[in-house]
Structures are given as C-alpha cells and as structure tokens.
Design an enzyme around this catalytic site. Structure first.
Site, PDB file in Angstrom:
ATOM      1  N   HIS A  59       0.801  -1.207   0.028  1.00 50.98           N
ATOM      2  CA  HIS A  59      -0.084   0.203   0.012  1.00 50.98           C
ATOM      3  C   HIS A  59       0.729   1.126  -0.133  1.00 50.98           C
ATOM      4  CE1 HIS A  59       1.176  -0.356   4.208  1.00 50.98           C
ATOM      5  NE2 HIS A  59       0.826   0.923   4.376  1.00 50.98           N
ATOM      6  N   ASP A 115       0.552   5.184   1.863  1.00 56.34           N
ATOM      7  CA  ASP A 115      -0.071   6.105   2.932  1.00 56.34           C
ATOM      8  C   ASP A 115      -0.855   7.247   2.339  1.00 56.34           C
ATOM      9  OD1 ASP A 115       0.828   4.178   4.806  1.00 56.34           O
ATOM     10  OD2 ASP A 115       2.648   5.399   5.429  1.00 56.34           O
ATOM     11  N   HIS A 173       4.805   0.218   0.287  1.00 52.47           N
ATOM     12  CA  HIS A 173       5.451  -0.530   1.374  1.00 52.47           C
ATOM     13  C   HIS A 173       4.656  -1.658   1.552  1.00 52.47           C
ATOM     14  CE1 HIS A 173       3.601   2.988   3.071  1.00 52.47           C
ATOM     15  NE2 HIS A 173       3.458   2.202   4.383  1.00 52.47           N
ATOM     16  N   ARG A 176       5.662  -7.990  16.647  1.00 55.81           N
ATOM     17  CA  ARG A 176       6.103  -6.719  16.554  1.00 55.81           C
ATOM     18  C   ARG A 176       5.349  -5.659  16.728  1.00 55.81           C
ATOM     19  NH1 ARG A 176       5.897  -3.300  11.550  1.00 55.81           N
ATOM     20  NH2 ARG A 176       7.925  -2.133  11.239  1.00 55.81           N
TER      21      ARG A 176
END
Length: 369
Positions: free
Chosen positions: A242, A244, A298, A308
């Site tokens: 995607h 941002d 990313h 994480r």
C-alpha cells in the site's frame, strides 16, 4: 483509564498470553532451541537514505553545521528516488517513545474481549484484521480470506492525552513534539521544492487537528502448510502492499523488523536501528509536490516467532484545505478519503491518486489501502 509504564526491552519475546490475540491469531510455534537469530530477512537490507534532522533546521553558518548543504540536498534525492528515509538526530527523547510503546503493550496484553469493549465510548479505537479504517476509527470489514495479521490502536493526535502517560513538561508533550517534528520536515521539503513559504499556500497542508497516531501489534505467524507451498518462506502479511494517504508518516519500530519498501521493482527490508525514525512520504505529499516526490509503496511481513510493535504518526492536511496541482484536479483530503473508502468497499483495494489525475491512467493503481 490510568496506567503506569515500564522500561521497554530492546528485544520483543514471544507473547505467551494467547488470549490477548484475536482468535484467528492464536497460533503457536516453538522457537528454535539452538539460539539462532529469530529476526527474519529474506529480502535485501534496505540502503534507504539517512537524513540528519539537525541539518534540516540549523543555519549553515553555525560552526557545527557548515557541512549540511550536501546533506540537505540528499533530502530531495531521498524524496524523489525513494519516498522514504531514516531520520537521525531527531530530538525526540527515547524515553518518550518508550512510554508510548509501553502503554500500547499493556493495552495489547489485555484479553481480546476486554480490548473490544474498552474504547467504545472514547476517542480511541481498537481494530484488528485490517489497517483500513473509517474516519471514526472503525475497521472496514474484510472477508476471512483477506485478514491482515495485525491489531492496533487508533488515537487522534488531539486526544493523545487520553493515553494518560506519565506527566510531561508542556514542551515535551507527545502531540506537540510530533507535530513540531512533522512541521519542520515539511518546511524543509517545501524549501527544497521552492514552494513559497511567505504566503498561506503551505500552511494548510499540515494540521494538528487531523493527524492521528496508530500503534500496531503484529502477532507471530507460522503457517507450516503455507510455508511448504512457498518454498519454506513465511508469507503472512501484517499489511499488504500500500501507499499511505498522508502527507508524511513518521514511524518508530521495535527491534523485530518486518517493514519492506519497494524501489525500482525490488523489495528491500528496512531493518530497525535504535533511536532513529523512518519517514514515509504519502499520497498527499506526492500531489502537493506535483509528482516530484513519490509516495512509497511498502508492506509489513510478520515474524514466525516474535510479535512486532510499531508506532506511526500520520500527518494530514487541514480540513477543507484544497490541494492544487497541474497533474490533479483540485481536491481536499476529505474528498480523497471519501473516494478511498468507496473504492475499498466496492473493489477491495485503494485506487488512490489515479482517481484525481487530470489525465487518468487508471490501469496503474495502488494495490491496497
């Protein structure tokens, strides 16, 4: 809601509290007993540009910053070639970053059912299975086959005090530091683009009132059947490919890793580096720059054995601020957001800036929200 914070450890261990995960995420695989490094890196390590924040804000006449000219030029190169860079000497106290993540870990460790009911009457929202949210912070529904391996907290920047972190001096308040940092980075980019900072043009492009912070937890995942099909590689995704929608996204990640960025049709792993931040350029910055800068594609890959946690501040234009460009029809971020929501619901993915191109090339789309 009161809470206390604890010191953040540099290595995230496997979470034994399975009841804290959404039910589909409650998998368990025993880590290797031979002490092997559990950090996964199947892609090339990412040589993303490194930008010294102090060089962006200092006068080159100052004795300690006479060599900053070349470093400032690197900002433009980073924004044009990569759309992402690592920020060093950013001035954000490590203790403050730790406190935000400590609080998030405390919330994430609560039973899943508790978290679902915890934020129903506050400006904060809890979500899981998708990073695609409505303006109110509710998760957009996805099919069981399309679940992202992620859960998160959505916090409007103006409501960051709801986290009730330990008291901070006024000039060290997280919301003030976050917006101040974003403003300084944006001003440096505006100068590099030769935007006129003396008029009102650039000011509406950032607004504290529209920004928000999201804290993500990516549970460990190791689907052995899927790994066999993929040649032994773990392919569970915390986030799909995607871009941002923001102007800027400022990321603080823990030491587990998993972020991957695309450059020249090649994926690179962005390894965590202590006391640095990762700055992604978003769709709004690409439009503001008239496509001189790029919004970076990313994704996030989950770890087999470790969860994480990352914290990201998303910076947006002010409500009603019109973005004007020779390549796009005039639009506000509200227009853009509404179109993204419509496309995700109808198509299952975000089309993004192509919807606003004056000369549409609709075959080229952003793959995800």
């Amino acid at each position: 809601m009161k809470t206390t914070t604890t010191t953040t450890t540099t290595t995230t261990t496997t979470n034994n509290n399975l009841e804290s995960y959404p039910p589909p995420f409650r998998l368990r695989k025993t880590p290797p007993a031979d002490g092997d490094d559990l950090t996964e890196s199947t892609k090339q390590d990412c040589p993303i540009p490194v930008i010294d924040f102090q060089c962006l804000i200092r006068d080159n006449k100052e004795e300690d910053y006479k060599n900053c000219d070349d470093k400032k030029k690197k900002l433009g190169e980073a924004c044009r070639d990569w759309g992402v860079f690592r920020l060093v000497n950013h001035g954000v106290p490590p203790d403050l970053l730790n406190k935000v993540q400590d609080f998030a870990r405390e919330i994430f460790s609560l039973p899943f059912e508790t978290k679902q009911g915890l934020f129903t009457t506050t400006p904060l929202s809890y979500f899981w299975g998708t990073p695609a949210l409505t303006p109110s912070g509710a998760a957009l529904s996805r099919s069981p086959q399309n679940i992202n391996w992620v859960e998160g907290l959505n916090v409007p920047l103006t409501q960051l005090s709801q986290l009730q972190l330990q008291p901070q001096p006024h000039d060290q308040h997280p919301s003030l530091i976050s917006f101040r940092l974003a403003t300084a980075i944006f001003e440096a980019m505006s100068k590099e683009l030769n935007m006129d900072l003396t008029d009102e043009y650039s000011k509406p492009h950032l607004s504290e009132s529209t920004g928000f912070i999201r804290v993500y937890r990516y549970p460990p995942n190791s689907d052995e059947e899927e790994e066999e099909e993929e040649g032994g590689e773990n392919t569970a995704w915390g986030m799909d490919v995607h871009t941002d929608s923001s102007v800027l996204s400022i990321l603080n990640q823990d030491q587990v890793g998993g972020l991957e960025v695309l450059k020249d049709d090649q994926w690179f792993t962005v390894k965590p580096v202590s006391n640095t931040l990762v700055v992604n350029l978003g769709d709004m910055m690409q439009a503001i720059s008239n496509d001189e800068y790029k919004s970076v594609k990313h994704r996030v890959k989950v770890n087999r054995y470790k969860e994480r946690v990352s914290t990201c501040y998303f910076v947006f234009p002010g409500e009603g601020s019109v973005i004007k460009s020779s390549k796009y029809k005039p639009f506000t971020y509200s227009d853009f957001r509404a179109q993204v929501q419509q496309d995700v619901k109808a198509l299952g993915y975000k089309v993004g800036l192509e919807r606003f191109k004056i000369t549409s090339t609709s075959n080229t789309i952003t793959e995800a929200c």
